[in-house]
Design a protein around this motif. Structure first.
Motif, short mmCIF file in Angstrom:
data_model
loop_
_atom_site.label_atom_id
_atom_site.label_comp_id
_atom_site.label_asym_id
_atom_site.label_seq_id
_atom_site.Cartn_x
_atom_site.Cartn_y
_atom_site.Cartn_z
N ALA A 1 26.79 3.40 29.80
CA ALA A 1 27.73 4.53 29.75
C ALA A 1 26.98 5.80 29.37
O ALA A 1 26.07 5.79 28.55
N ILE A 2 27.41 6.92 29.97
CA ILE A 2 26.79 8.21 29.67
C ILE A 2 27.30 8.72 28.33
O ILE A 2 28.50 8.87 28.11
N VAL A 3 26.35 9.02 27.44
CA VAL A 3 26.67 9.53 26.11
C VAL A 3 26.61 11.05 26.07
O VAL A 3 27.42 11.70 25.40
N ALA A 4 25.62 11.63 26.79
CA ALA A 4 25.46 13.08 26.77
C ALA A 4 24.75 13.51 28.04
O ALA A 4 24.00 12.74 28.67
N GLU A 5 24.97 14.78 28.43
CA GLU A 5 24.32 15.37 29.60
C GLU A 5 23.74 16.72 29.19
O GLU A 5 24.44 17.54 28.59
N ILE A 6 22.48 16.95 29.53
CA ILE A 6 21.80 18.21 29.25
C ILE A 6 21.23 18.74 30.55
O ILE A 6 20.58 17.99 31.29
N GLU A 7 21.47 20.00 30.87
CA GLU A 7 20.91 20.58 32.09
C GLU A 7 19.54 21.18 31.79
O GLU A 7 19.40 22.03 30.91
N LEU A 8 18.54 20.73 32.53
CA LEU A 8 17.17 21.22 32.38
C LEU A 8 16.96 22.46 33.24
O LEU A 8 17.74 22.71 34.18
N PRO A 9 15.91 23.24 32.98
CA PRO A 9 15.64 24.41 33.82
C PRO A 9 15.26 24.06 35.26
O PRO A 9 15.35 24.89 36.15
N ALA A 10 14.78 22.82 35.49
CA ALA A 10 14.42 22.36 36.83
C ALA A 10 14.51 20.84 36.83
O ALA A 10 14.88 20.22 35.82
N ASN A 11 14.16 20.22 37.96
CA ASN A 11 14.29 18.78 38.10
C ASN A 11 13.27 18.03 37.24
O ASN A 11 12.11 18.43 37.14
N GLN A 12 13.70 16.93 36.66
CA GLN A 12 12.77 16.07 35.95
C GLN A 12 11.74 15.52 36.94
O GLN A 12 12.08 14.93 37.96
N ALA A 13 10.47 15.73 36.63
CA ALA A 13 9.40 15.27 37.52
C ALA A 13 8.52 14.21 36.87
O ALA A 13 8.02 13.31 37.54
N GLY A 14 8.30 14.32 35.56
CA GLY A 14 7.44 13.38 34.86
C GLY A 14 8.23 12.35 34.08
O GLY A 14 9.46 12.33 34.07
N ILE A 15 7.49 11.46 33.41
CA ILE A 15 8.10 10.45 32.55
C ILE A 15 8.32 11.06 31.17
O ILE A 15 7.39 11.59 30.56
N PRO A 16 9.53 11.02 30.62
CA PRO A 16 9.77 11.62 29.30
C PRO A 16 9.01 10.87 28.21
O PRO A 16 8.73 9.67 28.32
N MET A 17 8.67 11.59 27.13
CA MET A 17 8.08 11.00 25.94
C MET A 17 8.74 11.59 24.72
O MET A 17 9.48 12.59 24.83
N THR A 18 8.50 11.00 23.56
CA THR A 18 9.14 11.49 22.35
C THR A 18 8.21 11.30 21.16
O THR A 18 7.32 10.45 21.17
#
Length: 770
Positions: free
Chosen positions: A726-743
């Motif tokens: 289930a979707i918990v949250a949505e955030i609009e980025l300045p452009a399309n996700q291209a790479g693998i996220p890290m944290t």
């Protein structure tokens, strides 16, 4: 050598004193200091040392008048206390003495035979001497330096977070209660890193000791970035000169590798240039590690053997190496293999290098030579000329076992194997090597004699699972054909049975396909595999009828149906599903190690492919042509949605837990006049998306939209409930996700960083935090 000329004559009127005029530093120190200056200081103080709005001049009368009565020791101490501005005292004393030598030389002080010492008492005995500049009374009060050290709660040390390629972090500051409050903390842009902007930016940064390390731009510049502010700390660019004209994939790549050194040694950044050279940088300064290879550089083409031309041979790597037990192991990539210029290519052999010296330790022949295991799978001596069979994705390792796991690609060419009869080991195989020796431990070939470009597209994932109450150290490989292969990573034995099943055979002249292919019995496929009329788009009866008419023009069948020769109107090509970009692709799978849940990103694309003879392009009998996936009615895809998926799989049981579309219905579908008034499902996008899993959530974007004709890509970045999707949250980025996220987490704050880009929007890193 970075030496600036200066015509100013400096007179020494002081007798019986040691002065900088007498040559108290060497040319080598000047050169080393010049490299550091250009990388770390010139952005503020100017490439010509004449200063800027953000930095004072370090050359000329004003500078000399400030220091004319001072000592080299005073200038050394001041430089060390205050520079770099964002991280004072971050270099060792030898490095600061080299920087001082460069500055003095630029101001007209000559080099000599004796090196400039970094010892304070010796520096204090060296006066800078009187100059022709007007005497002024000068009192300097240095700004108090900030010596605070950031608190690091969680780093990101490897491309996929850890050796196991899980892309997991045990962090939960960002969770289901606040993920919708994520904001952009900083943005780091790549616009000027290369001769022209790069829009498909696939890099994933590492974070070590409060600094991000990554690559950017077509020249694959290495950069260090402050993890809190996004400020650039240092930059390293390597000019490959004439070698650049023969690069197979001219892009920024996917990032770097990091080696944490033992005490009394310096941490290193290791990366591979577009022209296939291995480079070691000092992680603190960004300077070449001179004792590694030849002045910090190892020519990987020479490492492959004398048969490889170090300039013109088109082999490279877009992925970072893996460093396991002090051995650097890397794969390789080649030009796109749909229409190779020749059946004769070099092979993408795997090599291991010593982390300290850059010495080659071993080489593993991915196309076995006579006397090596698997050579007999290349009939009619085709091993002598066939190439490719590299590992173009990031690699995975188990340091405790001392093993490295290689996801291998297809041989030359991707869609026609008539010049290389046989099963063709070790193509399309998961290969386990001993990282110290390069010896094969075990392997499993997932496609025999591949003619579908079904490379193993992503790093395998290591998991410690429990199956029928038995603990198993597992390795999990997802594939383009939507399989999940699960093996014991120690022995290579399948965790669940894998069956060899008969498959359709090719009718292409000269081709000889394998009679069977391997099918895992568990887990079930995570995406559509076989053609049937039931998979065609069916929003309305009229649309389904039109889809049936279109599909009737093509050859089609179950998984592993060979591609046929284009011969209209009888033969228009073969409908391929999954197509050559997946199923899964380089974004791959991630793992929640607490629950042993594997999350896989995939796409559902039904694409026409065909073979044609093209002697003007290639000496191969046939080359391949790819069609548009949106060949369905009214410009829609031919297959029904979802066109992009995220699937959760329980690795303890082999069962699927849930599947969800990777995006909402895109505007190009919602606004299609043929669909006016129709209640559309959530279709997802025909794109693969990078995933990140934390202690609390699963994060996913919508893909880069690389294959524009497919209609993929989007700006939304979502947080999902791991248990349900289930979707918990949505955030609009300045452009399309291209790479693998890290944290990572620093000073009590969790950040998520993802590379973005799109047509008309050059790549950048976006850092999100609460």
């Amino acid at each position: 050598m970075y030496i600036l000329s200066c015509n100013q004559k400096i007179k020494n009127s002081e007798k019986n004193t040691v002065t900088a005029i007498e040559g108290v530093f060497t040319d080598r120190q000047v050169e080393a200091g010049g490299e550091l200056y250009m990388n770390a200081c010139s952005s503020c103080h100017g490439k010509n040392l004449r200063g800027s709005e953000s930095g004072s001049p370090l050359i000329g009368g004003r500078f000399l008048s400030k220091w004319k009565d001072g000592s080299a020791g005073a200038l050394f101490s001041y430089t060390k206390r205050t520079m770099p501005l964002n991280n004072p005292e971050s270099y060792d004393d030898e490095t600061y003495s080299e920087l001082l030598a460069f500055i003095l030389n630029a101001n007209g002080y000559p080099a000599g035979k004796n090196p400039l010492s970094s010892k304070k008492d010796e520096l204090d005995r060296i006066t800078l001497g009187k100059t022709q500049a007007q005497r002024v009374n000068f009192q300097f009060k240095p700004k108090e330096a900030d010596h605070s050290t950031p608190t690091i709660e969680a780093e990101w040390l490897h491309h996929r977070g850890d050796y196991a390629s899980t892309n997991y972090a045990d962090l939960d500051q960002i969770n289901s209660t606040n993920a919708d409050q994520l904001k952009i903390a900083w943005r780091w842009k790549t616009d000027n890193f290369g001769s022209e902007p790069e829009y498909y930016y696939k890099a994933t940064p590492l974070m070590v000791n409060g600094v991000l390390f990554t690559t950017a731009g077509s020249s694959r510049t290495v950069v260090a970035i402050d993890a809190i502010t996004g400020e650039t700390l240092w930059v390293f660019r390597f000019d490959e000169k004439e070698r650049s004209a023969h690069v197979p994939r001219q892009n920024s790549g996917r990032g770097v590798a990091y080696w944490k050194a033992p005490e009394n040694e310096r941490d290193k950044i290791i990366y591979i240039t577009p022209g296939f050279q291995l480079i070691a940088l000092d992680a603190q300064t960004g300077r070449l590690v001179r004792e590694f290879g030849t002045d910090g550089v190892v020519d990987l083409k020479k490492g492959l053997g004398d048969h490889v031309d170090p300039i013109t041979t088109t082999i490279g790597s877009t992925s970072p190496p893996v460093i396991v037990n002090d051995v650097i192991v890397m794969g390789s990539c080649f030009p796109v293999g749909m229409a190779p210029a020749s059946k004769k290519q070099i092979s993408g052999d795997i090599m291991g290098y010593d982390i300290r010296t850059g010495k080659q330790l071993w080489i593993f022949h991915t196309i076995p030579r006579p006397g090596e295991f698997g050579n007999e799978t290349w009939e009619n001596n085709s091993w002598t000329y066939t190439g490719n069979v590299g590992a173009w994705t990031p690699l995975t390792a188990d340091p405790e076992l001392g093993y490295v796991y290689l996801p291998m690609e297809a041989p030359t060419g991707d869609y026609y194997g008539g010049h290389r009869h046989g099963d063709n080991l070790f193509s399309q195989s998961l290969v386990c090597l001993n990282a110290k020796t390069g010896k094969r431990v075990w392997h499993y070939q997932t496609v025999h004699h591949d003619i579908w470009d079904y490379d193993l597209p992503a790093p395998p994932v290591l998991a410690n699972i429990t199956v029928d109450d038995k603990p198993i150290k597992a390795v999990v490989q997802v594939t383009k054909q939507a399989f999940t292969f699960v093996f014991d990573r120690v022995t290579g034995e399948p965790v669940w049975p894998i069956e060899e099943r008969p498959v359709p055979q090719s009718n292409v002249p000269g081709e000889k396909t394998s009679a069977t292919q391997p099918f895992p019995t568990k887990p079930a496929p995570f995406d559509q595999q076989d053609y049937s009329d039931d998979i065609l788009i069916d929003f309305t009866p009229e649309i389904k009828a039109e889809a049936l008419k279109i599909a009737a023009k093509y050859h089609k069948g179950p998984l592993f149906t060979p591609i046929n020769v284009y011969n209209p109107p009888e033969e228009m090509g073969t409908l391929m599903i999954p197509d050559a970009v997946g199923g899964a692709n380089w974004q791959g799978a991630v793992l929640d190690p607490e629950t042993n849940t594997l999350f896989v990103s995939s796409s559902t694309v039904l694409r026409p492919m065909s073979l044609e003879s093209a002697p003007e392009l290639s000496d191969m009998n046939y080359v391949a042509y790819s069609g548009d996936s949106r060949i369905g009615p009214y410009g829609l895809p031919l297959a029904k949605p979802p066109w992009g998926r995220i699937t959760a799989i329980n690795l303890n049981t082999g069962e699927h837990l849930w599947m969800t579309a990777n995006a909402d219905t895109p505007d190009w579908v919602k606004n299609n006049p043929a669909l006016k008034g129709i209640d559309l499902p959530r279709t997802g996008l025909p794109d693969r998306v990078g995933l990140l899993v934390t202690k609390s959530l699963l994060f996913a974007g919508e893909g880069a939209g690389l294959y524009g004709s497919d209609g993929g890509g989007g700006r939304m970045f979502r947080a999902h409930d791991k248990a349900t999707g289930a979707i918990v949250a949505e955030i609009e980025l300045p452009a399309n996700q291209a790479g693998i996220p890290m944290t990572y987490s620093i000073n009590g704050k969790q950040y998520i960083v993802v590379a973005v880009g799109a047509v008309g929007h050059p790549g950048e890193l976006i850092a999100l935090s609460l």
